[in-house]
Design an enzyme around this catalytic site. Sequence first.
Site, short mmCIF file in Angstrom:
data_model
loop_
_atom_site.label_atom_id
_atom_site.label_comp_id
_atom_site.label_asym_id
_atom_site.label_seq_id
_atom_site.Cartn_x
_atom_site.Cartn_y
_atom_site.Cartn_z
N ASP A 430 0.86 -1.17 0.00
CA ASP A 430 0.00 0.00 0.00
C ASP A 430 0.91 1.24 0.00
OD1 ASP A 430 -2.23 1.67 0.37
OD2 ASP A 430 -1.93 1.64 2.54
N THR A 432 -0.16 4.85 1.26
CA THR A 432 -0.36 5.72 2.41
C THR A 432 -0.17 4.95 3.71
OG1 THR A 432 -1.97 6.96 1.12
CG2 THR A 432 -1.92 7.36 3.49
N ASP A 631 -1.68 -0.94 6.07
CA ASP A 631 -1.94 -0.50 7.44
C ASP A 631 -3.38 -0.06 7.67
OD1 ASP A 631 -1.97 1.92 6.03
OD2 ASP A 631 -1.22 3.02 7.77
#
Length: 760
Positions: A430, A432, A631
């Site tokens: 990912d 961000t 996250d």
Amino acid sequence: MTTDPHSPDSEHKHCCHPDAHGHTGEHNREPRPAPGSPGAIYTCPMHPEIRQVGPGTCAICGMALEPADVQAEADDSEYRDMRRRFAIGAALTLPLVVLAMGDMVLPGTPIRSLLGNASRWLELAFATPVVAWAGWPLLQRGWHSVRRRQLNMFTLIGLGVSVAYGYSVLALVAPGWFPRGFHGPHGVAVYFEAAGVIVTLVLLGQVLELRARSSTGAAIRALLDLSPKMARRIDEDGSEEDVAVSAIRQGDRLRVRPGEAIPTDAVVVEGSSAVDEAMVTGEPVPVAKGAGDHVIGGTVNTTGSLVIAAEKVGKETLLARIVQMVAQAQRSRAPIQRLADRVAGWFVPIVIACAALAFLAWSLWGPEPRLAYALLNGVAVLIIACPCALGLATPMSIMVATGRGAQLGVLFRDAQAIESLQAVDTLVVDKTGTLTLGRPRLTQVLATGSAGDDSLVLRLAASLEQHSEHPLARAILDGAGERNLRLADVDGFAAVTGMGVTGRVDGQDVAFGNLKLMAKAGATVADTDRERAAELQAQGATVMFLAAGGQWCGMLAVQDPIKESTPAAIRALHGAGLRIVMLTGDNRATAEAVGRELGIDEVLAEALPDQKLATIERLQQQGAKVAMAGDGINDSPALAQADVGIAMGTGTDVAMESAAVTLVKGDLGGIVRARELSAATMRNIRQNLLFAFGYNAAGVPLAAGVLFPFTGWLLSPMVAALAMSLSSVSVIGNALRLRSFHPTVRNRVQTTTSPGNIPV
């Protein structure tokens, strides 16, 4: 809860509070029985499916059970008991060996001829307490294995000792019962010394094994020792008192002086300092902390004084969760263990059959006294082939590796994650919060002529964002706060999926989001402004547009800095042969800018959660072994689908629960460390299995006497017992080498900046 699908970036990174799963703090949880107390649960380190209330032995392997809950101090009761039995057994075995083998031990001292038949009765007197008392736990476990029909190492030990001792008693009491094949020059031989030495050496092996097993938990006990027992609480009247950490409640204000450990997870409300987080995150350099920063319980305040407000207490703290995750992983079973389990299931019956064949062969074709030779070699086969080393090969390596991983800031949920990670060839990340800090900040505010000035554009956008939970909203609000802008009330706030947000501010309709939202609001964006937006996106910024009263007003640019450790980690992962794919919900231009900066192999942007899941499935169908690092809540389906899900410890609880590996510090350098540790652990396990299989493959034929026709050499049951004990200790010693594992990539790297010296 309203979600804000801001601009093309529709990723939502929510923070779960302690009660996100129904928990409201340690004081509201039902207490669990402490280890050693009535009602405490015990389990087997080799067979975690075995659980019972109170101590006992494993129904499968016969090993002593250990407390299921983690303890700050190791329970050494079994070690102390075995050490006492070994000491007394050794003291009695020494004169037993002198009596039985005096002519060889003390040349020129004919002990047997001096004492006559009384020497055999003395041997019985010394051997009986060794076998019946010192060796009682071994015999008891062997009997339980037969009664439960779960044959194990103690089956072979119990059978070998019982045969040697029982035969010797009968030979002493009723020698006439034995056929001629048992009679030698001095009558029917007795082997009390063999039974006694076998028991003593097996006890020595148990003592060494228990001591080594205790060392495997050193890392987890070191983590537990980090947490202080007392804290200095600031009461409402300003007075201060020392209280037990267990008495701390959420919201309590605590003072942490220089050199003291931080008692619980908290947020700094006063003061500034540098905090050493090395034992929790693996970060060797102290981290600067000030008002508003979060601190982790168990880390050490190095310089200034801090006043903190407790956020998570008891078992909700990060340190407590780390300890429980490590303990759970240590008791899990790796897939490679299935091979050892299948072999062990057939091993004991095969060994008993080999011992019977050795006895038969020697009784038919051996030299006189044939049956005596047959008995000795049959017992030697039983003793040397104990499968303890085989059973310990995998669990010991897993226990040490998970503890070492925790010290490096890498938490494995189970043993399968350790085995799977080293086989991964594709890493999906990912953006961000994984590649970037996940803390965007406002970098540009550009107003058109109709909007007046930049402050007005920012004020309208920030007024709308008051009602948003998106991370970009936080950046815009922080930007407005830095300029001391007074925000307006908003009526009719609404989130438009995939576009942005709308509402009524200062009596006019305001829309804030992407170009699709501008078209829906009837606002026309000039070509020059579109070009400027494209330039900002090419530099890694996320650009959002503002319209008021149907008129195009301006745009705002937000950037999320790349983590310091990311560039070096990407290079190391590429060096390890991994293909790296960025999978993000952010807009394509921003994602591609970050991808170019970092040298990502493939960039997939504007992906919704279901599309992320589909991408993982597609890669797996193509034959890739996929690890996914993320996250956010929106990453959890993909994390669960990947061969290995990797959660950033700085992300959400949901992501951590969906993943097989958690990186406490939340940087990609942790993946490099985790993968190297995974590879080292699997090498260690294979070495242990090779040693255990090779030992038994060589030991059984030697004990059966295959070399006797060529060399006249036989393996004494006493030597077999020593070899059996040392094999188990050798396997554990090899596993303990993982405690000195050091990764090749450190945490600290140089900060990376984009063209124009703008952090990206």
